[in-house]
Design a protein around this motif. Structure first.
Motif, PDB file in Angstrom:
ATOM      1  N   LYS A   2       0.655  -1.299  -0.143  1.00  0.00           N
ATOM      2  CA  LYS A   2      -0.115  -0.011   0.119  1.00  0.00           C
ATOM      3  C   LYS A   2       0.904   1.214   0.055  1.00  0.00           C
ATOM      4  CE  LYS A   2      -1.193   1.978   4.048  1.00  0.00           C
ATOM      5  NZ  LYS A   2      -0.154   2.240   4.947  1.00  0.00           N
ATOM      6  N   HIS A   7      -0.329  -5.747   5.708  1.00  0.00           N
ATOM      7  CA  HIS A   7       0.235  -6.416   6.419  1.00  0.00           C
ATOM      8  C   HIS A   7      -0.595  -6.872   8.017  1.00  0.00           C
ATOM      9  CE1 HIS A   7       1.131  -2.556   8.743  1.00  0.00           C
ATOM     10  NE2 HIS A   7       1.352  -3.416   9.760  1.00  0.00           N
ATOM     11  N   TYR A   8      -1.818  -6.108   8.155  1.00  0.00           N
ATOM     12  CA  TYR A   8      -2.618  -6.478   9.404  1.00  0.00           C
ATOM     13  C   TYR A   8      -3.173  -7.884   9.012  1.00  0.00           C
ATOM     14  CZ  TYR A   8      -2.412  -2.478  12.221  1.00  0.00           C
ATOM     15  OH  TYR A   8      -1.716  -1.515  13.171  1.00  0.00           O
ATOM     16  N   LYS A  58      -1.184 -10.313  10.738  1.00  0.00           N
ATOM     17  CA  LYS A  58      -0.973 -10.305  12.177  1.00  0.00           C
ATOM     18  C   LYS A  58      -1.422 -11.567  12.982  1.00  0.00           C
ATOM     19  CE  LYS A  58      -0.422  -5.136  12.695  1.00  0.00           C
ATOM     20  NZ  LYS A  58       0.944  -5.175  13.327  1.00  0.00           N
ATOM     21  N   GLU A  97      -1.768   4.929  17.763  1.00  0.00           N
ATOM     22  CA  GLU A  97      -0.244   4.594  17.953  1.00  0.00           C
ATOM     23  C   GLU A  97       0.287   5.710  18.893  1.00  0.00           C
ATOM     24  OE1 GLU A  97       1.495   3.477  13.963  1.00  0.00           O
ATOM     25  OE2 GLU A  97       0.074   4.461  13.255  1.00  0.00           O
ATOM     26  N   ARG A 152       8.731   9.926   8.352  1.00  0.00           N
ATOM     27  CA  ARG A 152       7.919   9.405   7.006  1.00  0.00           C
ATOM     28  C   ARG A 152       6.872  10.763   6.659  1.00  0.00           C
ATOM     29  NH1 ARG A 152       4.228   5.805   8.332  1.00  0.00           N
ATOM     30  NH2 ARG A 152       3.914   4.871   6.309  1.00  0.00           N
ATOM     31  N   TYR A 167       5.720  11.219   2.994  1.00  0.00           N
ATOM     32  CA  TYR A 167       4.957  10.363   2.456  1.00  0.00           C
ATOM     33  C   TYR A 167       3.699  10.868   3.189  1.00  0.00           C
ATOM     34  CZ  TYR A 167       1.674   6.824   3.286  1.00  0.00           C
ATOM     35  OH  TYR A 167       0.612   5.935   3.556  1.00  0.00           O
ATOM     36  N   ASP A 208      -3.968   6.267   4.988  1.00  0.00           N
ATOM     37  CA  ASP A 208      -2.868   5.270   5.580  1.00  0.00           C
ATOM     38  C   ASP A 208      -3.276   4.452   6.316  1.00  0.00           C
ATOM     39  OD1 ASP A 208       0.113   5.039   6.009  1.00  0.00           O
ATOM     40  OD2 ASP A 208      -0.420   5.817   8.107  1.00  0.00           O
ATOM     41  N   MET A 209      -4.524   4.351   6.651  1.00  0.00           N
ATOM     42  CA  MET A 209      -4.915   3.416   8.115  1.00  0.00           C
ATOM     43  C   MET A 209      -6.377   2.795   7.612  1.00  0.00           C
ATOM     44  SD  MET A 209      -2.216   2.828  10.013  1.00  0.00           S
ATOM     45  CE  MET A 209      -3.073   1.826  11.369  1.00  0.00           C
ATOM     46  N   HIS A 211      -6.160  -1.061   6.595  1.00  0.00           N
ATOM     47  CA  HIS A 211      -6.220  -1.796   7.637  1.00  0.00           C
ATOM     48  C   HIS A 211      -7.290  -1.791   8.424  1.00  0.00           C
ATOM     49  CE1 HIS A 211      -2.166  -1.741   6.836  1.00  0.00           C
ATOM     50  NE2 HIS A 211      -1.596  -0.600   7.549  1.00  0.00           N
ATOM     51  N   LYS A 270      -2.021   8.985  15.180  1.00  0.00           N
ATOM     52  CA  LYS A 270      -0.753   8.951  15.425  1.00  0.00           C
ATOM     53  C   LYS A 270      -0.667   9.902  16.778  1.00  0.00           C
ATOM     54  CE  LYS A 270       1.181   7.458  11.568  1.00  0.00           C
ATOM     55  NZ  LYS A 270       1.825   6.182  11.581  1.00  0.00           N
ATOM     56  N   ARG A 320       0.134   2.868  22.503  1.00  0.00           N
ATOM     57  CA  ARG A 320       0.044   2.048  21.373  1.00  0.00           C
ATOM     58  C   ARG A 320      -1.056   0.858  21.669  1.00  0.00           C
ATOM     59  NH1 ARG A 320       3.517  -2.552  19.468  1.00  0.00           N
ATOM     60  NH2 ARG A 320       3.064  -2.796  17.001  1.00  0.00           N
ATOM     61  N   GLN A 322      -2.362  -5.710  19.660  1.00  0.00           N
ATOM     62  CA  GLN A 322      -1.226  -5.233  19.989  1.00  0.00           C
ATOM     63  C   GLN A 322      -1.186  -3.987  21.021  1.00  0.00           C
ATOM     64  OE1 GLN A 322       0.424  -4.736  16.171  1.00  0.00           O
ATOM     65  NE2 GLN A 322      -0.110  -2.605  15.953  1.00  0.00           N
TER      66      GLN A 322
HETATM   67  C1  BG6 Z   1       1.490   1.029   8.111  1.00  0.00           C
HETATM   68  C2  BG6 Z   1       1.173   2.764   7.921  1.00  0.00           C
HETATM   69  O1  BG6 Z   1       0.659   0.534   6.966  1.00  0.00           O
HETATM   70  O2  BG6 Z   1       1.115   0.627   9.396  1.00  0.00           O
HETATM   71  C3  BG6 Z   1       1.973   3.463   9.196  1.00  0.00           C
HETATM   72  O3  BG6 Z   1       1.601   3.204   6.799  1.00  0.00           O
HETATM   73  C4  BG6 Z   1       1.573   2.793  10.581  1.00  0.00           C
HETATM   74  O4  BG6 Z   1       1.533   4.842   9.207  1.00  0.00           O
HETATM   75  C5  BG6 Z   1       1.728   1.413  10.448  1.00  0.00           C
HETATM   76  O5  BG6 Z   1       2.492   3.317  11.475  1.00  0.00           O
HETATM   77  C6  BG6 Z   1       0.982   0.738  11.750  1.00  0.00           C
HETATM   78  O6  BG6 Z   1       1.507  -0.759  11.509  1.00  0.00           O
HETATM   79  P1  BG6 Z   1       1.955  -1.807  12.892  1.00  0.00           P
HETATM   80  O7  BG6 Z   1       2.010  -3.201  12.281  1.00  0.00           O
HETATM   81  O8  BG6 Z   1       2.749  -0.853  13.620  1.00  0.00           O
HETATM   82  O9  BG6 Z   1       0.437  -1.553  13.713  1.00  0.00           O
END
Ligand code: BG6
Length: 485
Positions: A144, A174-175, A178, A212, A219, A222, A231-232, A236, A335, A340, A373
């Motif tokens: 992404k 990537h979520y 997990k 987070e 970053r 971007y 982004d999220m 995700h 953010k 977190r 997490q």
């Molecule tokens: C990414 C985002 O896809 O996921 C980031 O671009 C974000 O901004 C990150 O920090 C969060 O991933 P994780 O695995 O740390 O929760």
């Protein structure tokens, strides 16, 4: 068990994702004996590296991201021995025939191209892969962001689709890799307990929080073009919502699962110019404090005083179908929040009638909490009798399953599973083209409404839970955000 022999060419091999995630993930799979002897990794980027320079870059990445105890010299040497490097630029011809020769020399091995580059390069790289005859039978992995809106996502998918058929395109979220996210499927579909209750008759609402503590750090460049929504949320958060809301698929076959997720995305009720004011909140952090001390605001990190990019989003979504009618899905992500925490809270409806006297204490609703997490685990909140000889008093307690305590195994990073799933040819945990598009179809009108309203994001102090309007968003409905479900 080792996967089949493969060669993976990582574009953007000297970038951040490769350093922080991809090389460490491949190394971990190597130590666990999952990479066959002839698995090879070819780094590709514009930098004029030699094989040796790339190996030292990778060595540094391992030193920085793998605990020292796992850096057994023999394993490190074996891993570095798998690496080689080719300098190539999507905009020029140099290097591509070398890459073609390298990939041809790999013979029958499975070939994977991992595009860990800026998204503007996805199309041009695919075009070159086609032109140099590299795409046949190979798989491509896309990171992404897949587009900035529906139109650009369609264009990108089109460019990729011209070279790679859909069954060889792996869009990573990537979520989905997990551990706890997959556990959501196990919880829902390997237990008879939840399914009968998994609907609007019994569920009051769902909360999905991905908070987070870090800011945008290096970053910012971007991030400022994206914001929290792109982004999220577009990826995700909507994927998490789909896994909670989807109908049981007939199997874990890739298309069976993705068909069900797609139906959820298509059933999301539109948020647009008419209702965005009641259903969404966007915020941007100002200077404040985190656990480590004072931290700057977003604009200071970005080095500009003008940006209106949101670093926080809260919204109230609804899946318009029989199962979910009237059940709010409250989503929030940001953010520089207080801590977190990523978790999904499913809150059930209150009991219909209390048989207890008012003085035994309130009856809190049952809640299922899936913690992604940190401290991955699952909690089920129940009411029980407070132990003791007196009369009945009620108390709310969690049945608490912490994965770290229950299982003494290392929790693999999402990328470890996902990269090997590409080699195995399993697309279940990857987004299909129509899913990405459906997600944009829902997100685009929100972004447009925000843009047309020209309201700046609401400020929030770093280290808090976001703008007060986000609290009002849920409290208006008589509910509250659960910080530690
Ligand atoms: C990414 C985002 O896809 O996921 C980031 O671009 C974000 O901004 C990150 O920090 C969060 O991933 P994780 O695995 O740390 O929760």
């Amino acid at each position: 068990i080792p996967v089949a022999p493969f060669v993976i060419a990582v574009f953007g091999a000297t970038g951040d994702l490769s350093r922080r995630k991809l090389l460490p993930a491949l190394f971990h799979r190597d130590i666990d004996g999952q990479l066959p002897d002839d698995a090879a990794i070819v780094g590709v980027s514009r930098r004029p590296f030699t094989d040796e320079a790339f190996r030292s870059f990778a060595r540094q990445a391992l030193d920085d991201h793998i605990p020292a105890a796992e850096l057994v010299p023999e394993y490190v040497e074996r891993f570095l021995g798998r690496l080689s490097y080719i300098a190539a630029d999507a905009g020029r011809e140099e290097g591509w025939s070398d890459l073609a020769d390298r990939m041809k020399a790999a013979g029958e091995r499975i070939k994977v191209y991992y595009l860990a580059t800026a998204p503007e390069l996805f199309g041009p790289i695919c075009e070159k892969l086609g032109k140099y005859g590299l795409a046949d039978e190979a798989r491509v992995v896309i990171e992404k962001p897949i587009g900035k809106n529906l139109a650009s996502a369609l264009k990108l998918n089109e460019e990729i689709g011209r070279i790679f058929p859909e069954d060889r395109v792996y869009r990573i979220d990537h979520y989905l890799g997990k551990e706890t996210v997959q556990n959501l499927m196990a919880l829902r579909f390997a237990n008879a307990l939840f399914e009968p209750l998994w609907n609007s008759a019994h569920i009051d609402h769902v909360q999905i929080t991905v908070a987070e503590a870090l800011g945008v750090e290096e970053r910012a460049g971007y991030y400022d073009t994206a914001g929290a929504m792109r982004d999220m949320v577009q990826n995700h958060m909507l994927q998490l919502l789909c896994l909670v809301a989807m109908e049981p698929p007939s199997s874990l076959d890739a298309d069976a699962v993705r068909d069900e997720k797609l139906k959820v995305l298509r059933a999301l009720k539109p948020i647009d110019e008419q209702n965005f004011g009641q259903l969404t909140v966007r915020g941007q952090y100002r200077a404040g404090a985190s656990a480590g001390g004072a931290v700057p605001g977003y604009l200071e990190e970005l080095g500009s005083s003008r940006s209106q990019t949101e670093t926080f989003v809260a919204l109230k979504a609804e899946v318009g179908n029989w199962r979910w009618a009237g059940v709010p899905f409250y989503l929030r992500t940001g953010k520089r929040l207080a801590s977190r925490v990523s978790e999904i809270v499913v809150e059930f409806k209150p009991v219909p009638h209390s048989v207890f006297d008012a003085n035994v204490g309130p009856i809190s609703p049952n809640r299922l909490v899936i913690r992604l997490q940190p401290d991955e685990g699952v909690k089920l909140w129940l009411m029980i009798k407070d132990p003791g000889p007196g009369g009945i008093r009620l108390t709310h307690v969690p049945l608490d399953m912490s994965f770290a305590k229950a299982f003494k195994v290392r929790n693999p990073d999402a990328y470890e599973r996902l990269i090997l799933d590409v080699v195995r040819g399993n697309q279940t945990l990857f987004m299909r083209r129509d899913e990405v598009q459906a997600a944009w179809e829902w997100v685009d009108p929100i972004l447009n409404a925000w843009r047309n309203a020209k309201e700046p994001p609401r400020p929030y102090t770093a280290g808090t839970w976001g703008p007060s309007a986000a609290i009002a968003l849920i409290e208006r409905d008589g509910r509250t955000w659960l910080e530690d479900g």
